[in-house]
Design a protein around this motif. Structure first.
Motif, PDB file in Angstrom:
ATOM      1  N   LEU A  27      99.071   7.539  -7.704  1.00 30.89           N
ATOM      2  CA  LEU A  27      98.445   8.705  -7.081  1.00 30.89           C
ATOM      3  C   LEU A  27      97.928   8.300  -5.702  1.00 30.89           C
ATOM      4  O   LEU A  27      96.904   7.628  -5.596  1.00 30.89           O
ATOM      5  N   ALA A  28      98.674   8.677  -4.680  1.00 34.57           N
ATOM      6  CA  ALA A  28      98.287   8.248  -3.336  1.00 34.57           C
ATOM      7  C   ALA A  28      98.248   9.433  -2.380  1.00 34.57           C
ATOM      8  O   ALA A  28      98.570   9.313  -1.200  1.00 34.57           O
ATOM      9  N   GLY A  29      97.857  10.590  -2.916  1.00 35.28           N
ATOM     10  CA  GLY A  29      97.828  11.785  -2.080  1.00 35.28           C
ATOM     11  C   GLY A  29      96.448  12.069  -1.502  1.00 35.28           C
ATOM     12  O   GLY A  29      96.279  12.994  -0.711  1.00 35.28           O
ATOM     13  N   GLY A  30      95.461  11.269  -1.894  1.00 37.25           N
ATOM     14  CA  GLY A  30      94.074  11.531  -1.459  1.00 37.25           C
ATOM     15  C   GLY A  30      93.868  11.251   0.019  1.00 37.25           C
ATOM     16  O   GLY A  30      94.709  10.645   0.690  1.00 37.25           O
ATOM     17  N   MET A  31      92.724  11.704   0.529  1.00 39.10           N
ATOM     18  CA  MET A  31      92.448  11.581   1.964  1.00 39.10           C
ATOM     19  C   MET A  31      91.686  10.303   2.284  1.00 39.10           C
ATOM     20  O   MET A  31      91.588   9.917   3.441  1.00 39.10           O
ATOM     21  N   GLY A  32      91.091   9.687   1.271  1.00 41.10           N
ATOM     22  CA  GLY A  32      90.346   8.448   1.504  1.00 41.10           C
ATOM     23  C   GLY A  32      89.273   8.611   2.564  1.00 41.10           C
ATOM     24  O   GLY A  32      89.043   7.702   3.367  1.00 41.10           O
ATOM     25  N   THR A  33      88.587   9.732   2.562  1.00 43.43           N
ATOM     26  CA  THR A  33      87.628   9.997   3.640  1.00 43.43           C
ATOM     27  C   THR A  33      86.476   8.986   3.672  1.00 43.43           C
ATOM     28  O   THR A  33      86.034   8.592   4.739  1.00 43.43           O
ATOM     29  N   ARG A  34      86.036   8.546   2.476  1.00 36.39           N
ATOM     30  CA  ARG A  34      84.898   7.615   2.453  1.00 36.39           C
ATOM     31  C   ARG A  34      85.236   6.286   3.120  1.00 36.39           C
ATOM     32  O   ARG A  34      84.413   5.662   3.751  1.00 36.39           O
ATOM     33  N   MET A  38     103.053   9.559  -5.477  1.00 37.00           N
ATOM     34  CA  MET A  38     102.649  10.894  -5.023  1.00 37.00           C
ATOM     35  C   MET A  38     101.912  10.790  -3.689  1.00 37.00           C
ATOM     36  O   MET A  38     100.913  10.081  -3.570  1.00 37.00           O
ATOM     37  N   GLN A  79     102.417  16.155  -3.327  1.00 36.74           N
ATOM     38  CA  GLN A  79     101.586  17.057  -4.114  1.00 36.74           C
ATOM     39  C   GLN A  79     101.369  18.353  -3.332  1.00 36.74           C
ATOM     40  O   GLN A  79     101.688  18.433  -2.147  1.00 36.74           O
ATOM     41  N   PRO A  82      94.859  18.205   0.236  1.00 39.11           N
ATOM     42  CA  PRO A  82      95.544  17.986  -1.035  1.00 39.11           C
ATOM     43  C   PRO A  82      94.740  18.613  -2.181  1.00 39.11           C
ATOM     44  O   PRO A  82      93.510  18.592  -2.156  1.00 39.11           O
ATOM     45  N   GLY A 119      93.866  17.914  -5.110  1.00 36.12           N
ATOM     46  CA  GLY A 119      93.247  17.088  -6.154  1.00 36.12           C
ATOM     47  C   GLY A 119      94.310  16.351  -6.951  1.00 36.12           C
ATOM     48  O   GLY A 119      95.493  16.689  -6.874  1.00 36.12           O
ATOM     49  N   ASN A 120      93.869  15.337  -7.702  1.00 28.98           N
ATOM     50  CA  ASN A 120      94.884  14.530  -8.412  1.00 28.98           C
ATOM     51  C   ASN A 120      95.315  15.154  -9.745  1.00 28.98           C
ATOM     52  O   ASN A 120      96.212  14.661 -10.402  1.00 28.98           O
ATOM     53  N   ALA A 141      95.295   5.070  -9.858  1.00 26.06           N
ATOM     54  CA  ALA A 141      94.769   5.351  -8.515  1.00 26.06           C
ATOM     55  C   ALA A 141      95.224   4.283  -7.534  1.00 26.06           C
ATOM     56  O   ALA A 141      95.442   3.131  -7.908  1.00 26.06           O
ATOM     57  N   VAL A 142      95.316   4.681  -6.280  1.00 27.55           N
ATOM     58  CA  VAL A 142      95.768   3.744  -5.252  1.00 27.55           C
ATOM     59  C   VAL A 142      94.705   2.680  -4.973  1.00 27.55           C
ATOM     60  O   VAL A 142      95.019   1.578  -4.537  1.00 27.55           O
ATOM     61  N   LYS A 156      86.445   2.355  -2.425  1.00 32.27           N
ATOM     62  CA  LYS A 156      86.125   3.717  -1.996  1.00 32.27           C
ATOM     63  C   LYS A 156      85.486   3.690  -0.598  1.00 32.27           C
ATOM     64  O   LYS A 156      85.674   4.597   0.181  1.00 32.27           O
TER      65      LYS A 156
HETATM   66  P1  UTP Z   1      89.376   9.880  -4.943  1.00 30.15           P
HETATM   67  O1  UTP Z   1      88.717  10.843  -5.832  1.00 30.15           O
HETATM   68  O2  UTP Z   1      88.707   8.567  -4.736  1.00 30.15           O
HETATM   69  O3  UTP Z   1      89.638  10.590  -3.548  1.00 30.15           O
HETATM   70  O4  UTP Z   1      90.850   9.660  -5.478  1.00 30.15           O
HETATM   71  P2  UTP Z   1      90.202  10.043  -2.170  1.00 30.15           P
HETATM   72  O5  UTP Z   1      90.767  11.221  -1.461  1.00 30.15           O
HETATM   73  O6  UTP Z   1      91.136   8.882  -2.328  1.00 30.15           O
HETATM   74  O7  UTP Z   1      88.945   9.486  -1.413  1.00 30.15           O
HETATM   75  P3  UTP Z   1      87.693  10.255  -0.759  1.00 30.15           P
HETATM   76  O8  UTP Z   1      86.972  10.922  -1.889  1.00 30.15           O
HETATM   77  O9  UTP Z   1      88.236  11.229   0.253  1.00 30.15           O
HETATM   78  O10 UTP Z   1      86.908   9.138  -0.132  1.00 30.15           O
HETATM   79  C1  UTP Z   1      91.168   8.961  -6.646  1.00 30.15           C
HETATM   80  C2  UTP Z   1      92.670   8.787  -6.661  1.00 30.15           C
HETATM   81  O11 UTP Z   1      93.325  10.060  -6.714  1.00 30.15           O
HETATM   82  C3  UTP Z   1      94.214  10.186  -5.625  1.00 30.15           C
HETATM   83  C4  UTP Z   1      93.717   9.235  -4.575  1.00 30.15           C
HETATM   84  O12 UTP Z   1      94.749   8.898  -3.664  1.00 30.15           O
HETATM   85  C5  UTP Z   1      93.235   8.089  -5.424  1.00 30.15           C
HETATM   86  O13 UTP Z   1      94.321   7.287  -5.835  1.00 30.15           O
HETATM   87  N1  UTP Z   1      94.222  11.585  -5.156  1.00 30.15           N
HETATM   88  C6  UTP Z   1      93.046  12.224  -4.891  1.00 30.15           C
HETATM   89  C7  UTP Z   1      95.425  12.222  -4.991  1.00 30.15           C
HETATM   90  O14 UTP Z   1      96.507  11.621  -5.230  1.00 30.15           O
HETATM   91  N2  UTP Z   1      95.407  13.512  -4.568  1.00 30.15           N
HETATM   92  C8  UTP Z   1      94.275  14.188  -4.295  1.00 30.15           C
HETATM   93  O15 UTP Z   1      94.340  15.370  -3.912  1.00 30.15           O
HETATM   94  C9  UTP Z   1      93.059  13.524  -4.478  1.00 30.15           C
END
Ligand code: UTP
Length: 408
Positions: free
Chosen positions: A96-103, A147, A178, A202, A204-205, A233-234, A386
Protein backbone atom coordinates in the motif's frame (compact mmCIF):
# COMPACT_ATOMS: atom_id res chain seq x y z
CA UNK A 1 -18.17 13.03 -20.40
CA UNK A 2 -19.18 16.23 -22.20
CA UNK A 3 -19.92 19.63 -20.69
CA UNK A 4 -23.70 19.09 -20.46
CA UNK A 5 -23.22 15.77 -18.67
CA UNK A 6 -20.74 17.39 -16.29
CA UNK A 7 -23.21 20.19 -15.47
CA UNK A 8 -25.87 17.58 -14.75
CA UNK A 9 -23.59 15.53 -12.51
CA UNK A 10 -22.25 18.42 -10.42
CA UNK A 11 -25.73 19.95 -10.05
CA UNK A 12 -27.04 16.72 -8.58
CA UNK A 13 -24.56 17.17 -5.73
CA UNK A 14 -24.80 20.94 -5.39
CA UNK A 15 -21.23 21.40 -6.67
CA UNK A 16 -21.88 23.70 -9.67
CA UNK A 17 -19.02 25.99 -8.65
CA UNK A 18 -16.43 23.52 -9.96
CA UNK A 19 -17.31 24.67 -13.48
CA UNK A 20 -17.12 28.37 -12.58
CA UNK A 21 -13.92 29.00 -14.57
CA UNK A 22 -14.62 26.51 -17.35
CA UNK A 23 -14.71 29.12 -20.13
CA UNK A 24 -11.29 30.46 -19.12
CA UNK A 25 -9.60 27.06 -19.48
CA UNK A 26 -7.53 25.81 -22.42
CA UNK A 27 -8.93 22.87 -24.39
CA UNK A 28 -6.54 20.53 -22.60
CA UNK A 29 -7.57 21.82 -19.17
CA UNK A 30 -11.25 21.52 -20.11
CA UNK A 31 -10.78 17.88 -21.08
CA UNK A 32 -8.88 17.19 -17.85
CA UNK A 33 -11.56 18.79 -15.67
CA UNK A 34 -14.37 16.92 -17.44
CA UNK A 35 -12.44 13.67 -16.91
CA UNK A 36 -11.93 14.47 -13.24
CA UNK A 37 -15.64 15.20 -12.80
CA UNK A 38 -16.52 11.92 -14.53
CA UNK A 39 -14.20 9.97 -12.23
CA UNK A 40 -15.14 11.67 -8.96
CA UNK A 41 -17.52 10.14 -6.47
CA UNK A 42 -19.25 13.26 -5.10
CA UNK A 43 -21.61 11.27 -2.90
CA UNK A 44 -19.08 11.25 -0.02
CA UNK A 45 -19.41 15.04 0.36
CA UNK A 46 -22.91 14.68 1.74
CA UNK A 47 -21.32 13.04 4.79
CA UNK A 48 -19.57 16.26 5.86
CA UNK A 49 -22.51 17.04 8.12
CA UNK A 50 -22.06 13.68 9.85
CA UNK A 51 -18.60 14.57 11.15
CA UNK A 52 -18.51 14.12 14.90
CA UNK A 53 -21.56 11.84 14.91
CA UNK A 54 -19.44 8.71 14.84
CA UNK A 55 -21.18 5.38 14.52
CA UNK A 56 -21.90 3.74 17.84
CA UNK A 57 -19.66 0.76 18.48
CA UNK A 58 -21.02 -2.67 19.33
CA UNK A 59 -20.15 -4.71 22.41
CA UNK A 60 -16.37 -5.03 22.69
CA UNK A 61 -14.86 -8.22 24.12
CA UNK A 62 -11.30 -9.62 23.99
CA UNK A 63 -10.23 -11.80 21.06
CA UNK A 64 -7.89 -14.76 21.63
CA UNK A 65 -4.45 -14.40 20.07
CA UNK A 66 -1.90 -16.93 18.86
CA UNK A 67 0.94 -15.97 21.13
CA UNK A 68 4.68 -16.19 20.54
CA UNK A 69 5.02 -19.35 22.66
CA UNK A 70 2.43 -21.23 20.60
CA UNK A 71 3.94 -20.02 17.33
CA UNK A 72 7.37 -21.17 18.51
CA UNK A 73 6.05 -24.64 19.27
CA UNK A 74 4.39 -25.08 15.86
CA UNK A 75 6.92 -23.07 13.86
CA UNK A 76 8.19 -25.97 11.78
CA UNK A 77 4.75 -27.24 10.78
CA UNK A 78 3.37 -23.81 9.89
CA UNK A 79 6.50 -22.78 8.02
CA UNK A 80 6.41 -25.96 5.95
CA UNK A 81 2.74 -25.36 5.10
CA UNK A 82 3.42 -21.72 4.22
CA UNK A 83 6.36 -22.60 2.00
CA UNK A 84 4.20 -25.12 0.13
CA UNK A 85 1.51 -22.49 -0.50
CA UNK A 86 4.07 -19.95 -1.65
CA UNK A 87 5.76 -22.46 -3.95
CA UNK A 88 2.37 -23.32 -5.43
CA UNK A 89 1.99 -19.60 -6.29
CA UNK A 90 -0.99 -19.18 -3.98
CA UNK A 91 0.34 -16.13 -2.11
CA UNK A 92 0.66 -12.58 -3.43
CA UNK A 93 1.82 -9.39 -1.71
CA UNK A 94 0.19 -5.98 -1.91
CA UNK A 95 2.21 -2.90 -1.01
CA UNK A 96 0.00 0.00 0.00
CA UNK A 97 1.93 2.99 -1.26
CA UNK A 98 -0.81 5.39 -2.27
CA UNK A 99 -0.61 7.59 0.85
CA UNK A 100 0.62 11.18 0.88
CA UNK A 101 3.12 10.76 3.71
CA UNK A 102 2.37 14.30 4.84
CA UNK A 103 3.85 13.84 8.32
CA UNK A 104 7.22 12.85 6.88
CA UNK A 105 7.12 16.02 4.83
CA UNK A 106 9.03 14.84 1.77
CA UNK A 107 7.89 15.88 -1.73
CA UNK A 108 8.58 12.41 -3.04
CA UNK A 109 6.63 9.21 -2.38
CA UNK A 110 7.50 7.82 1.06
CA UNK A 111 9.17 4.74 -0.38
CA UNK A 112 11.75 6.94 -2.11
CA UNK A 113 12.98 8.28 1.23
CA UNK A 114 16.66 7.53 1.81
CA UNK A 115 17.16 6.37 5.40
CA UNK A 116 20.82 5.48 4.91
CA UNK A 117 23.61 7.15 6.86
CA UNK A 118 26.80 6.06 5.12
CA UNK A 119 25.13 4.80 1.94
CA UNK A 120 21.81 5.02 0.16
CA UNK A 121 19.13 2.84 1.75
CA UNK A 122 15.64 3.57 0.47
CA UNK A 123 12.42 2.55 2.19
CA UNK A 124 11.30 0.68 -0.94
CA UNK A 125 14.65 -1.08 -0.99
CA UNK A 126 14.31 -2.29 2.60
CA UNK A 127 10.85 -3.66 1.90
CA UNK A 128 11.87 -5.45 -1.27
CA UNK A 129 14.93 -6.91 0.46
CA UNK A 130 12.64 -8.32 3.16
CA UNK A 131 10.48 -9.95 0.50
CA UNK A 132 13.57 -11.24 -1.29
CA UNK A 133 14.47 -13.18 1.88
CA UNK A 134 11.31 -15.25 1.34
CA UNK A 135 12.05 -15.60 -2.37
CA UNK A 136 15.39 -17.06 -1.37
CA UNK A 137 13.88 -19.31 1.29
CA UNK A 138 11.22 -20.72 -1.04
CA UNK A 139 13.00 -20.50 -4.38
CA UNK A 140 9.90 -18.76 -5.80
CA UNK A 141 9.16 -15.18 -6.76
CA UNK A 142 5.99 -13.83 -5.18
CA UNK A 143 3.68 -11.54 -7.15
CA UNK A 144 4.08 -8.04 -5.77
CA UNK A 145 1.21 -5.65 -6.44
CA UNK A 146 1.99 -2.02 -5.71
CA UNK A 147 -0.83 0.42 -5.08
CA UNK A 148 0.00 4.02 -5.95
CA UNK A 149 -2.21 7.05 -6.38
CA UNK A 150 -2.56 9.72 -9.02
CA UNK A 151 -0.36 11.89 -6.79
CA UNK A 152 2.67 9.61 -6.77
CA UNK A 153 2.28 7.03 -9.55
CA UNK A 154 4.73 8.53 -12.07
CA UNK A 155 7.48 9.09 -9.52
CA UNK A 156 7.06 5.66 -7.91
CA UNK A 157 7.11 3.69 -11.14
CA UNK A 158 10.01 5.69 -12.59
CA UNK A 159 12.06 5.31 -9.40
CA UNK A 160 11.59 1.56 -9.08
CA UNK A 161 12.38 1.07 -12.76
CA UNK A 162 15.53 3.16 -12.44
CA UNK A 163 16.61 1.13 -9.39
CA UNK A 164 15.85 -2.11 -11.26
CA UNK A 165 13.28 -3.02 -8.62
CA UNK A 166 16.15 -3.51 -6.16
CA UNK A 167 16.73 -6.99 -7.55
CA UNK A 168 13.10 -8.11 -7.77
CA UNK A 169 11.96 -9.80 -11.00
CA UNK A 170 10.01 -7.09 -12.91
CA UNK A 171 7.57 -9.62 -14.38
CA UNK A 172 6.37 -10.23 -10.82
CA UNK A 173 5.67 -6.53 -10.16
CA UNK A 174 2.27 -5.03 -11.06
CA UNK A 175 1.24 -1.45 -10.32
CA UNK A 176 -2.30 -0.23 -9.90
CA UNK A 177 -3.70 3.12 -8.90
CA UNK A 178 -6.15 3.68 -6.09
CA UNK A 179 -9.15 5.95 -6.46
CA UNK A 180 -9.21 9.58 -5.42
CA UNK A 181 -11.77 11.33 -3.22
CA UNK A 182 -12.67 15.03 -3.41
CA UNK A 183 -11.67 17.31 -0.53
CA UNK A 184 -14.14 19.90 0.71
CA UNK A 185 -14.74 22.77 3.06
CA UNK A 186 -16.60 22.09 6.32
CA UNK A 187 -19.99 22.34 4.60
CA UNK A 188 -19.13 19.70 2.01
CA UNK A 189 -18.38 22.04 -0.94
CA UNK A 190 -15.49 20.64 -2.90
CA UNK A 191 -12.43 22.94 -3.00
CA UNK A 192 -10.81 23.89 -6.29
CA UNK A 193 -7.01 23.65 -6.25
CA UNK A 194 -6.71 25.35 -9.63
CA UNK A 195 -9.31 26.76 -12.02
CA UNK A 196 -9.41 23.45 -13.86
CA UNK A 197 -8.64 21.07 -11.00
CA UNK A 198 -10.65 20.00 -7.97
CA UNK A 199 -8.77 19.38 -4.70
CA UNK A 200 -8.66 15.63 -4.29
CA UNK A 201 -6.63 13.13 -2.34
CA UNK A 202 -6.20 9.36 -2.26
CA UNK A 203 -9.36 7.81 -0.81
CA UNK A 204 -7.64 5.96 2.05
CA UNK A 205 -6.12 2.50 2.18
CA UNK A 206 -9.49 0.74 2.65
CA UNK A 207 -10.28 0.89 -1.05
CA UNK A 208 -7.28 -1.24 -2.04
CA UNK A 209 -9.23 -4.33 -3.09
CA UNK A 210 -11.98 -2.51 -4.97
CA UNK A 211 -9.32 -0.39 -6.72
CA UNK A 212 -7.47 -3.58 -7.58
CA UNK A 213 -10.64 -4.97 -9.07
CA UNK A 214 -11.48 -1.79 -10.96
CA UNK A 215 -7.96 -1.63 -12.38
CA UNK A 216 -8.34 -5.15 -13.79
CA UNK A 217 -5.57 -6.49 -11.58
CA UNK A 218 -7.85 -9.06 -10.00
CA UNK A 219 -7.72 -10.92 -13.29
CA UNK A 220 -3.97 -11.27 -12.86
CA UNK A 221 -4.58 -12.59 -9.35
CA UNK A 222 -7.00 -15.19 -10.68
CA UNK A 223 -4.84 -16.18 -13.62
CA UNK A 224 -1.86 -16.68 -11.36
CA UNK A 225 -3.97 -18.83 -9.00
CA UNK A 226 -3.33 -16.54 -6.02
CA UNK A 227 -5.58 -17.38 -3.07
CA UNK A 228 -4.05 -15.20 -0.37
CA UNK A 229 -2.99 -11.56 -0.45
CA UNK A 230 -0.61 -10.18 2.16
CA UNK A 231 -1.16 -6.45 2.34
CA UNK A 232 1.30 -4.20 4.12
CA UNK A 233 2.18 -0.54 4.66
CA UNK A 234 5.06 1.13 2.88
CA UNK A 235 6.48 2.65 6.02
CA UNK A 236 7.36 -0.31 8.25
CA UNK A 237 10.91 -1.06 7.23
CA UNK A 238 11.18 -4.21 9.37
CA UNK A 239 8.04 -5.70 7.91
CA UNK A 240 8.15 -9.43 7.15
CA UNK A 241 6.03 -10.04 4.07
CA UNK A 242 4.65 -13.41 2.91
CA UNK A 243 6.21 -14.80 6.07
CA UNK A 244 5.82 -18.58 5.57
CA UNK A 245 5.05 -19.31 9.24
CA UNK A 246 2.29 -16.67 9.30
CA UNK A 247 0.87 -17.90 5.97
CA UNK A 248 0.88 -21.51 7.21
CA UNK A 249 -0.78 -20.61 10.51
CA UNK A 250 -3.62 -18.60 8.90
CA UNK A 251 -4.26 -21.35 6.34
CA UNK A 252 -4.13 -24.08 9.01
CA UNK A 253 -6.65 -22.20 11.17
CA UNK A 254 -8.84 -21.71 8.08
CA UNK A 255 -9.36 -18.01 8.81
CA UNK A 256 -10.60 -15.40 6.35
CA UNK A 257 -7.80 -13.09 7.44
CA UNK A 258 -4.70 -13.11 9.60
CA UNK A 259 -3.49 -10.00 11.39
CA UNK A 260 0.05 -9.57 12.62
CA UNK A 261 0.00 -7.86 15.99
CA UNK A 262 2.45 -6.68 18.60
CA UNK A 263 2.08 -6.54 22.34
CA UNK A 264 1.45 -2.90 23.21
CA UNK A 265 4.32 -1.01 24.81
CA UNK A 266 1.93 0.89 27.10
CA UNK A 267 -1.85 0.75 27.66
CA UNK A 268 -2.29 4.07 25.88
CA UNK A 269 0.06 3.40 22.94
CA UNK A 270 -1.30 4.88 19.71
CA UNK A 271 -2.01 1.68 17.81
CA UNK A 272 -5.34 0.16 16.81
CA UNK A 273 -6.29 -2.67 19.15
CA UNK A 274 -7.74 -5.94 17.90
CA UNK A 275 -10.83 -7.29 19.66
CA UNK A 276 -14.25 -8.78 19.06
CA UNK A 277 -17.13 -6.42 18.42
CA UNK A 278 -20.53 -8.07 18.72
CA UNK A 279 -18.69 -11.37 18.42
CA UNK A 280 -16.90 -10.52 15.14
CA UNK A 281 -13.25 -9.57 14.75
CA UNK A 282 -12.74 -5.83 14.83
CA UNK A 283 -10.22 -3.09 15.49
CA UNK A 284 -10.71 -0.26 17.91
CA UNK A 285 -8.63 2.81 17.14
CA UNK A 286 -6.46 4.04 20.02
CA UNK A 287 -8.58 7.16 20.45
CA UNK A 288 -11.71 5.02 20.81
CA UNK A 289 -10.23 2.81 23.51
CA UNK A 290 -11.95 3.80 26.73
CA UNK A 291 -10.12 3.89 30.07
CA UNK A 292 -12.26 0.98 31.19
CA UNK A 293 -11.16 -1.18 28.22
CA UNK A 294 -7.57 -0.12 28.72
CA UNK A 295 -7.68 -1.32 32.31
CA UNK A 296 -9.56 -4.60 31.74
CA UNK A 297 -7.46 -7.68 32.59
CA UNK A 298 -7.72 -11.27 31.35
CA UNK A 299 -7.60 -14.41 33.58
CA UNK A 300 -3.80 -14.33 33.58
CA UNK A 301 -3.85 -10.75 34.87
CA UNK A 302 -2.59 -9.37 31.55
CA UNK A 303 -4.34 -6.42 29.86
CA UNK A 304 -7.23 -7.94 27.88
CA UNK A 305 -6.82 -5.49 24.98
CA UNK A 306 -3.11 -5.80 24.60
CA UNK A 307 -2.49 -6.44 20.91
CA UNK A 308 -1.93 -3.65 18.42
CA UNK A 309 -2.20 -4.06 14.66
CA UNK A 310 0.75 -3.17 12.43
CA UNK A 311 -0.98 -3.02 9.04
CA UNK A 312 0.15 -6.45 7.92
CA UNK A 313 -2.80 -8.65 7.03
CA UNK A 314 -3.14 -11.85 5.05
CA UNK A 315 -6.54 -11.91 3.34
CA UNK A 316 -8.14 -14.91 1.69
CA UNK A 317 -9.13 -13.73 -1.79
CA UNK A 318 -12.45 -15.57 -1.96
CA UNK A 319 -13.63 -13.87 1.23
CA UNK A 320 -12.57 -10.48 -0.10
CA UNK A 321 -14.64 -11.08 -3.19
CA UNK A 322 -17.68 -11.65 -1.03
CA UNK A 323 -17.37 -8.28 0.70
CA UNK A 324 -16.02 -6.15 -2.14
CA UNK A 325 -19.33 -4.47 -3.02
CA UNK A 326 -20.27 -3.67 0.58
CA UNK A 327 -20.22 -0.11 1.80
CA UNK A 328 -17.37 0.68 4.17
CA UNK A 329 -17.44 3.21 7.00
CA UNK A 330 -16.22 6.60 5.86
CA UNK A 331 -13.65 8.44 7.95
CA UNK A 332 -13.90 12.21 7.70
CA UNK A 333 -10.55 13.75 8.52
CA UNK A 334 -9.81 17.41 9.11
CA UNK A 335 -6.86 18.54 6.95
CA UNK A 336 -5.12 21.49 5.35
CA UNK A 337 -6.42 21.62 1.80
CA UNK A 338 -5.06 23.86 -0.97
CA UNK A 339 -7.80 26.06 -2.43
CA UNK A 340 -8.52 28.89 -4.85
CA UNK A 341 -9.27 32.23 -3.23
CA UNK A 342 -11.80 34.75 -4.56
CA UNK A 343 -9.14 36.20 -6.85
CA UNK A 344 -8.55 32.78 -8.40
CA UNK A 345 -5.13 32.23 -6.77
CA UNK A 346 -4.09 28.91 -5.19
CA UNK A 347 -3.65 29.21 -1.42
CA UNK A 348 -1.89 26.76 0.87
CA UNK A 349 -3.49 27.10 4.31
CA UNK A 350 -1.45 26.93 7.52
CA UNK A 351 -4.39 25.58 9.49
CA UNK A 352 -6.90 22.83 8.70
CA UNK A 353 -9.66 24.24 6.54
CA UNK A 354 -11.80 21.26 5.55
CA UNK A 355 -12.28 17.55 5.20
CA UNK A 356 -10.81 14.62 3.36
CA UNK A 357 -12.83 11.43 3.04
CA UNK A 358 -11.18 8.07 3.54
CA UNK A 359 -11.97 4.43 4.07
CA UNK A 360 -9.54 2.34 6.11
CA UNK A 361 -8.34 -1.20 5.70
CA UNK A 362 -8.85 -1.90 9.40
CA UNK A 363 -12.61 -1.69 8.83
CA UNK A 364 -12.38 -4.67 6.49
CA UNK A 365 -11.54 -6.93 9.41
CA UNK A 366 -14.99 -6.46 10.94
CA UNK A 367 -16.60 -7.38 7.62
CA UNK A 368 -15.02 -10.85 7.76
CA UNK A 369 -16.08 -13.78 9.91
CA UNK A 370 -12.78 -15.02 11.29
CA UNK A 371 -9.39 -13.54 12.02
CA UNK A 372 -6.21 -15.18 13.26
CA UNK A 373 -4.49 -12.76 15.61
CA UNK A 374 -0.81 -13.60 15.23
CA UNK A 375 1.75 -12.13 17.59
CA UNK A 376 5.15 -11.00 16.33
CA UNK A 377 8.18 -9.63 18.13
CA UNK A 378 7.97 -5.87 18.05
CA UNK A 379 11.72 -5.23 17.88
CA UNK A 380 12.05 -7.53 14.89
CA UNK A 381 8.99 -6.58 12.85
CA UNK A 382 7.82 -3.10 13.68
CA UNK A 383 9.72 0.02 12.70
CA UNK A 384 7.20 2.43 11.20
CA UNK A 385 8.34 5.70 9.66
CA UNK A 386 5.67 8.34 10.04
CA UNK A 387 7.69 11.38 11.17
CA UNK A 388 11.20 12.74 10.57
CA UNK A 389 12.09 12.61 14.29
CA UNK A 390 10.67 11.34 17.60
CA UNK A 391 8.16 8.51 17.86
CA UNK A 392 7.72 6.29 14.77
CA UNK A 393 10.31 8.24 12.89
CA UNK A 394 13.31 7.95 10.60
CA UNK A 395 15.46 8.14 13.76
CA UNK A 396 13.65 5.41 15.69
CA UNK A 397 13.51 3.15 12.62
CA UNK A 398 17.26 3.54 12.08
CA UNK A 399 17.93 2.35 15.63
CA UNK A 400 15.69 -0.68 15.11
CA UNK A 401 17.28 -1.49 11.77
CA UNK A 402 20.72 -1.42 13.37
CA UNK A 403 19.45 -3.68 16.14
CA UNK A 404 18.45 -6.15 13.43
CA UNK A 405 21.84 -6.01 11.79
CA UNK A 406 20.93 -3.82 8.82
CA UNK A 407 23.80 -1.59 7.68
CA UNK A 408 22.84 2.00 7.04
P1 UTP B 1 -0.89 6.41 6.80
O1 UTP B 1 -2.18 6.31 7.49
O2 UTP B 1 0.34 6.47 7.64
O3 UTP B 1 -0.95 7.66 5.83
O4 UTP B 1 -0.80 5.21 5.78
P2 UTP B 1 0.16 8.35 4.91
O5 UTP B 1 -0.58 9.05 3.83
O6 UTP B 1 1.22 7.40 4.45
O7 UTP B 1 0.88 9.38 5.85
P3 UTP B 1 0.35 10.76 6.49
O8 UTP B 1 -0.77 10.39 7.41
O9 UTP B 1 -0.08 11.65 5.36
O10 UTP B 1 1.56 11.27 7.22
C1 UTP B 1 -0.61 3.87 6.15
C2 UTP B 1 -0.34 3.10 4.88
O11 UTP B 1 -1.47 3.16 4.00
C3 UTP B 1 -1.08 3.67 2.75
C4 UTP B 1 0.18 4.46 3.01
O12 UTP B 1 0.94 4.60 1.82
C5 UTP B 1 0.84 3.61 4.06
O13 UTP B 1 1.48 2.50 3.48
N1 UTP B 1 -2.16 4.51 2.20
C6 UTP B 1 -2.72 5.49 2.96
C7 UTP B 1 -2.58 4.29 0.91
O14 UTP B 1 -2.04 3.38 0.21
N2 UTP B 1 -3.58 5.07 0.43
C8 UTP B 1 -4.17 6.04 1.14
O15 UTP B 1 -5.08 6.71 0.62
C9 UTP B 1 -3.73 6.25 2.45
Amino acid sequence: MDYAEAVKKVSEYGQEHVLQYFNELSEEEKTALLRQIAQTDFSVLAKASEKGKEQKRGVITPIPAMKLSEIKEKKETYTKQGIELIRAGKVGAVLLAGGMGTRLGSDNPKGMYNIGLTKEVYIFERIIRNLLDVVEQTGTFIHLFIMTSEKNHEKTTAFLKEKKYFGYAPEYVTFFMQDMAPASDYSGKVYMEEKGLMSASPNGNGGWFSSMKRAGVLETVHKAGIEWLNIFAVDNVLQRIADPCFVGAVAEKNCAVGAKVIKKAAPDEKVGVICLEDGRPSIVEYYELTKELMETKDEAGEPAYNYGVILNYLFRVKDLEEIVGQEMPLHIVEKKIPYLNEAGETMKPEQPNGYKYESLVLDMIHMLDSCLVYEVVREHEFAPIKNPTGIDSVESARELLKLNGVEL
